[in-house]
Design a protein around this motif. Structure first.
Motif, mmCIF file in Angstrom:
data_model
loop_
_atom_site.group_PDB
_atom_site.id
_atom_site.type_symbol
_atom_site.label_atom_id
_atom_site.label_comp_id
_atom_site.label_asym_id
_atom_site.label_seq_id
_atom_site.Cartn_x
_atom_site.Cartn_y
_atom_site.Cartn_z
ATOM 1 N N VAL A 191 14.153 -10.234 -9.783
ATOM 2 C CA VAL A 191 12.547 -10.139 -11.103
ATOM 3 C C VAL A 191 11.260 -11.096 -9.736
ATOM 4 N N VAL A 192 12.182 -11.396 -9.266
ATOM 5 C CA VAL A 192 11.268 -11.798 -7.769
ATOM 6 C C VAL A 192 10.965 -10.725 -7.171
ATOM 7 N N GLY A 193 11.979 -9.917 -6.777
ATOM 8 C CA GLY A 193 11.494 -8.362 -6.112
ATOM 9 C C GLY A 193 11.000 -7.811 -6.966
ATOM 10 N N LEU A 194 10.696 -7.212 -7.357
ATOM 11 C CA LEU A 194 10.128 -5.964 -8.344
ATOM 12 C C LEU A 194 9.053 -6.567 -8.967
ATOM 13 N N ALA A 195 8.593 -7.841 -9.250
ATOM 14 C CA ALA A 195 7.754 -8.877 -8.932
ATOM 15 C C ALA A 195 6.407 -7.883 -8.175
ATOM 16 N N TRP A 196 7.333 -7.898 -6.944
ATOM 17 C CA TRP A 196 6.653 -7.853 -5.332
ATOM 18 C C TRP A 196 5.750 -6.411 -5.337
ATOM 19 N N LEU A 197 7.124 -5.615 -5.201
ATOM 20 C CA LEU A 197 7.048 -4.447 -5.701
ATOM 21 C C LEU A 197 6.113 -4.063 -6.182
ATOM 22 N N ALA A 198 5.877 -4.168 -7.343
ATOM 23 C CA ALA A 198 4.793 -3.481 -8.488
ATOM 24 C C ALA A 198 3.199 -4.326 -7.783
ATOM 25 N N ARG A 199 3.098 -5.574 -7.669
ATOM 26 C CA ARG A 199 2.359 -5.469 -6.797
ATOM 27 C C ARG A 199 1.814 -5.130 -5.419
ATOM 28 N N GLU A 200 2.600 -4.968 -4.486
ATOM 29 C CA GLU A 200 2.650 -4.079 -3.891
ATOM 30 C C GLU A 200 2.007 -3.118 -4.349
ATOM 31 N N THR A 201 2.734 -2.059 -4.917
ATOM 32 C CA THR A 201 1.905 -0.305 -5.606
ATOM 33 C C THR A 201 0.816 -0.592 -5.839
ATOM 34 N N GLU A 202 0.459 -1.477 -6.884
ATOM 35 C CA GLU A 202 -0.920 -1.449 -6.621
ATOM 36 C C GLU A 202 -1.622 -2.439 -5.704
ATOM 37 N N ARG A 203 -1.656 -3.216 -4.638
ATOM 38 C CA ARG A 203 -2.593 -2.585 -3.342
ATOM 39 C C ARG A 203 -2.550 -1.531 -2.143
ATOM 40 N N ARG A 204 -1.214 -0.903 -2.330
ATOM 41 C CA ARG A 204 -2.023 0.336 -1.602
ATOM 42 C C ARG A 204 -2.551 1.377 -2.359
ATOM 43 N N LEU A 205 -2.329 1.137 -3.934
ATOM 44 C CA LEU A 205 -3.107 1.779 -4.726
ATOM 45 C C LEU A 205 -4.795 2.212 -4.399
ATOM 46 N N LEU A 206 -5.206 0.916 -3.768
ATOM 47 C CA LEU A 206 -6.418 0.356 -3.458
ATOM 48 C C LEU A 206 -6.572 0.672 -2.306
ATOM 49 N N LEU A 207 -6.140 0.941 -1.243
ATOM 50 C CA LEU A 207 -5.848 1.791 -0.104
ATOM 51 C C LEU A 207 -7.046 3.664 -0.062
ATOM 52 N N ASP A 208 -7.617 3.356 0.873
ATOM 53 C CA ASP A 208 -8.677 4.875 0.621
ATOM 54 C C ASP A 208 -7.038 5.716 1.733
ATOM 55 N N GLY A 209 -7.411 6.393 1.703
ATOM 56 C CA GLY A 209 -6.356 7.490 1.919
ATOM 57 C C GLY A 209 -6.035 8.114 3.093
ATOM 58 N N GLU A 210 -6.985 7.045 4.622
ATOM 59 C CA GLU A 210 -6.591 6.568 5.728
ATOM 60 C C GLU A 210 -5.497 5.624 5.559
ATOM 61 N N GLY A 211 -5.827 4.690 4.913
ATOM 62 C CA GLY A 211 -5.138 3.571 4.839
ATOM 63 C C GLY A 211 -3.694 3.884 4.140
ATOM 64 N N ARG A 212 -3.680 4.172 2.973
ATOM 65 C CA ARG A 212 -2.472 4.751 2.955
ATOM 66 C C ARG A 212 -1.271 5.159 3.440
ATOM 67 N N ARG A 213 -1.865 6.652 4.319
ATOM 68 C CA ARG A 213 -1.352 7.385 5.539
ATOM 69 C C ARG A 213 -1.091 6.383 6.401
ATOM 70 N N ALA A 214 -1.117 5.144 6.118
ATOM 71 C CA ALA A 214 -0.695 4.871 7.943
ATOM 72 C C ALA A 214 0.411 3.466 7.128
ATOM 73 N N GLU A 215 0.035 2.955 6.126
ATOM 74 C CA GLU A 215 1.509 2.122 5.019
ATOM 75 C C GLU A 215 2.730 3.096 5.281
ATOM 76 N N ARG A 216 3.613 2.214 5.868
ATOM 77 C CA ARG A 216 5.038 2.984 6.223
ATOM 78 C C ARG A 216 5.789 3.099 5.030
ATOM 79 N N PRO A 217 6.485 4.065 4.230
ATOM 80 C CA PRO A 217 6.593 4.954 3.098
ATOM 81 C C PRO A 217 7.803 3.485 2.905
ATOM 82 N N LEU A 218 7.352 2.918 1.632
ATOM 83 C CA LEU A 218 8.926 1.829 1.085
ATOM 84 C C LEU A 218 9.348 2.271 -0.511
ATOM 85 N N TRP A 219 10.694 2.447 -0.050
ATOM 86 C CA TRP A 219 11.848 2.670 -1.424
ATOM 87 C C TRP A 219 12.645 1.200 -1.798
#
Length: 303
Positions: free
Chosen positions: A127-155
């Protein structure tokens, strides 16, 4: 029909072990298929040496038509091994979170490795890990295109999610699967990929919201034609007989094709072949802070 029967008669590659295949960025080889189905061939390592195989390539990332994966199998058919295989490949260019929904310990070898954000085997930890994953997905969505491309992919790799949901309910830990909604819906844009494996008979309990986002599908093991058709949305080729580690796959609206997954056992499983366990150990990243290669003996000293 004759072409289907001819394709089904092609012999399977034997003894292809876990490895990182020669493919493009963001591409994962789900396993070997028939040469008539694949759009290329790649070199691979088998127990007896080098072989050339026809790969079934799953393209992930922002341009993928099927950004998330569902594998359904009969007990012992190799769903967990498939998840280990895709996680080992993804760790070459992505960070990974692994959730062992059944609590079997099958992902324990990944713990404490470079690029592994977490290995969760308890309902509370999931529960803790998947809750973090949801928040991390939302954080990445708020980045601009360059910021997203700088992020390492997450699985995120989840084995037995239906069992996990029941274990979490019994433990009063909350609903872990509810946290998958955000990464499933928006993971393609955020650079987040989800891969799930569940057993036949219960996978439908994941619900339409989850299942509708899982466009890459695999059906493994001794399943009936009806069961395979339910998973893939189309009937399997005529004359094809699946078994442990073998089955069928369909990527989005593409054709149904045969599949044999790389042999990827838990490297701590002493019942598995030493050569197969050695291949997995050789792919694991180095332990965090070790500066090593990640190639090491297992706890039994077998290597």
């Amino acid at each position: 029909m004759a072409a289907q029967e001819e394709a089904a008669a092609e012999p399977w590659p034997v003894g292809v072990v876990a490895q990182r295949f020669v493919v493009g960025p963001g591409e994962v080889v789900l396993g070997c298929t028939d040469a008539s189905t694949a759009d290329r061939s790649v070199p691979a390592v088998g127990v007896s040496g080098a072989v050339e195989v026809a790969p079934l390539v799953w393209r992930t990332g922002a341009r993928s038509c099927e950004p998330h994966l569902l594998a359904v199998g009969s007990p012992g058919a190799g769903g967990t091994g498939l998840l280990r295989s895709v996680a080992l490949q993804a760790l070459g260019w992505a960070d990974v979170v692994l959730v062992d929904g059944g609590g079997s310990g099958g992902f324990g070898c990944f713990a404490g490795r470079v690029g592994v954000r977490g290995v969760e085997s308890t309902p509370e930890g999931a529960v803790v890990g998947l809750a973090w994953l949801a928040r991390e997905t939302e954080r990445r969505l708020l980045l601009d295109g360059e910021g997203r491309r700088a992020e390492r992919p997450l699985w995120v790799v989840v084995d037995r999610p239906v069992v996990l949901g029941h274990r979490a309910w019994a433990a009063g830990a909350g609903d872990p699967l509810g946290w998958l909604d955000v990464p499933l819906r928006y993971g393609r844009e955020a650079g987040v990929t989800v891969a799930l494996a569940e057993q036949v008979g219960v996978w439908g309990s994941l619900g339409d919201g989850v299942l509708g986002c899982l466009g890459a599908r695999v059906a493994l093991g001794a399943l009936t034609v009806e069961q395979v058709s339910a998973v893939l949305g189309w009937a399997p080729p005529l004359g094809a007989v699946p078994g442990a580690g073998a089955g069928f796959a369909r990527l989005a609206a593409g054709p149904v094709c045969r599949l044999r997954v790389p042999v990827t056992p838990d490297p701590w499983d002493e019942a598995a072949e030493v050569a197969h366990r050695r291949a997995v150990w050789g792919l694991l990243p180095a332990p965090v802070g070790s500066g090593g290669t990640g190639v090491e003996a297992d706890a039994s000293g077998a290597f």
